[in-house]
Design a protein around this motif. Structure first.
Motif, PDB file in Angstrom:
ATOM      1  N   ASN A 139       0.918  -1.099  -0.055  1.00  0.00           N
ATOM      2  CA  ASN A 139       0.093   0.073   0.154  1.00  0.00           C
ATOM      3  C   ASN A 139       0.947   1.342   0.089  1.00  0.00           C
ATOM      4  O   ASN A 139       0.678   2.286   0.690  1.00  0.00           O
ATOM      5  N   GLY A 140       2.031   1.427  -0.529  1.00  0.00           N
ATOM      6  CA  GLY A 140       2.859   2.473  -0.777  1.00  0.00           C
ATOM      7  C   GLY A 140       3.880   2.710   0.131  1.00  0.00           C
ATOM      8  O   GLY A 140       4.617   3.607   0.081  1.00  0.00           O
ATOM      9  N   VAL A 181      -6.151  -9.288   3.160  1.00  0.00           N
ATOM     10  CA  VAL A 181      -6.990  -9.395   1.808  1.00  0.00           C
ATOM     11  C   VAL A 181      -7.350  -7.745   1.486  1.00  0.00           C
ATOM     12  O   VAL A 181      -7.617  -6.911   2.444  1.00  0.00           O
ATOM     13  N   GLY A 182      -7.054  -7.568   0.155  1.00  0.00           N
ATOM     14  CA  GLY A 182      -7.157  -6.040  -0.299  1.00  0.00           C
ATOM     15  C   GLY A 182      -5.914  -5.355  -0.455  1.00  0.00           C
ATOM     16  O   GLY A 182      -5.783  -4.235  -0.923  1.00  0.00           O
ATOM     17  N   ASP A 183      -4.911  -5.589   0.160  1.00  0.00           N
ATOM     18  CA  ASP A 183      -3.490  -4.978   0.194  1.00  0.00           C
ATOM     19  C   ASP A 183      -2.940  -4.910  -1.441  1.00  0.00           C
ATOM     20  O   ASP A 183      -3.364  -5.876  -1.940  1.00  0.00           O
ATOM     21  N   VAL A 184      -2.256  -4.000  -1.541  1.00  0.00           N
ATOM     22  CA  VAL A 184      -1.666  -3.841  -2.960  1.00  0.00           C
ATOM     23  C   VAL A 184      -0.193  -3.752  -2.460  1.00  0.00           C
ATOM     24  O   VAL A 184       0.387  -3.139  -1.944  1.00  0.00           O
ATOM     25  N   LEU A 185       0.372  -4.935  -3.255  1.00  0.00           N
ATOM     26  CA  LEU A 185       1.888  -4.978  -3.205  1.00  0.00           C
ATOM     27  C   LEU A 185       2.665  -4.523  -4.418  1.00  0.00           C
ATOM     28  O   LEU A 185       2.020  -4.855  -5.742  1.00  0.00           O
ATOM     29  N   CYS A 186       3.751  -3.812  -4.512  1.00  0.00           N
ATOM     30  CA  CYS A 186       4.687  -3.373  -5.585  1.00  0.00           C
ATOM     31  C   CYS A 186       5.929  -3.921  -5.358  1.00  0.00           C
ATOM     32  O   CYS A 186       6.667  -3.804  -4.254  1.00  0.00           O
ATOM     33  N   ILE A 187       6.248  -4.935  -6.249  1.00  0.00           N
ATOM     34  CA  ILE A 187       7.681  -5.859  -5.995  1.00  0.00           C
ATOM     35  C   ILE A 187       8.439  -5.566  -7.185  1.00  0.00           C
ATOM     36  O   ILE A 187       7.790  -5.480  -8.423  1.00  0.00           O
TER      37      ILE A 187
END
Length: 91
Positions: free
Chosen positions: A31-32, A43-49
């Motif tokens: 989440n940034g 559930v619902g978290d956004v991952l940037c890898i």
């Protein structure tokens, strides 16, 4: 669920030790916000890898302790996937 375990069970990263290493080098955000391997996912978290020359953004849709290979992709939804130029990495 811990971030490193999620990455392994979902098969985004094949081994938990590699997932831990990637997270601890500051290449994963939840989440940034910068994440550690022990960060808790919901559930619902956004991952940037960021893997080498690729950036993957996924949304967590399910949390399971174990999965079969064919069910692993149901644990996340790919939001974006892009190649990164070498020049962009140096900035």
């Amino acid at each position: 669920m811990r971030l490193d375990k999620f990455l392994k069970v979902s098969r985004i990263i094949k081994r938990r030790s590699v997932a831990k290493e990637v997270a601890d080098k500051g290449r994963i955000q939840i989440n940034g916000k910068l994440a550690k391997s022990s960060s808790t996912l919901k559930v619902g978290d956004v991952l940037c890898i960021q893997f080498g020359n690729k950036r993957l953004e996924v949304k967590v849709t399910e949390l399971k302790d174990s999965t079969k290979k064919e069910d692993a992709t149901q644990m996340y939804e790919i939001l974006s996937e892009e190649k990164i130029r070498l020049e962009d990495l140096k900035e």
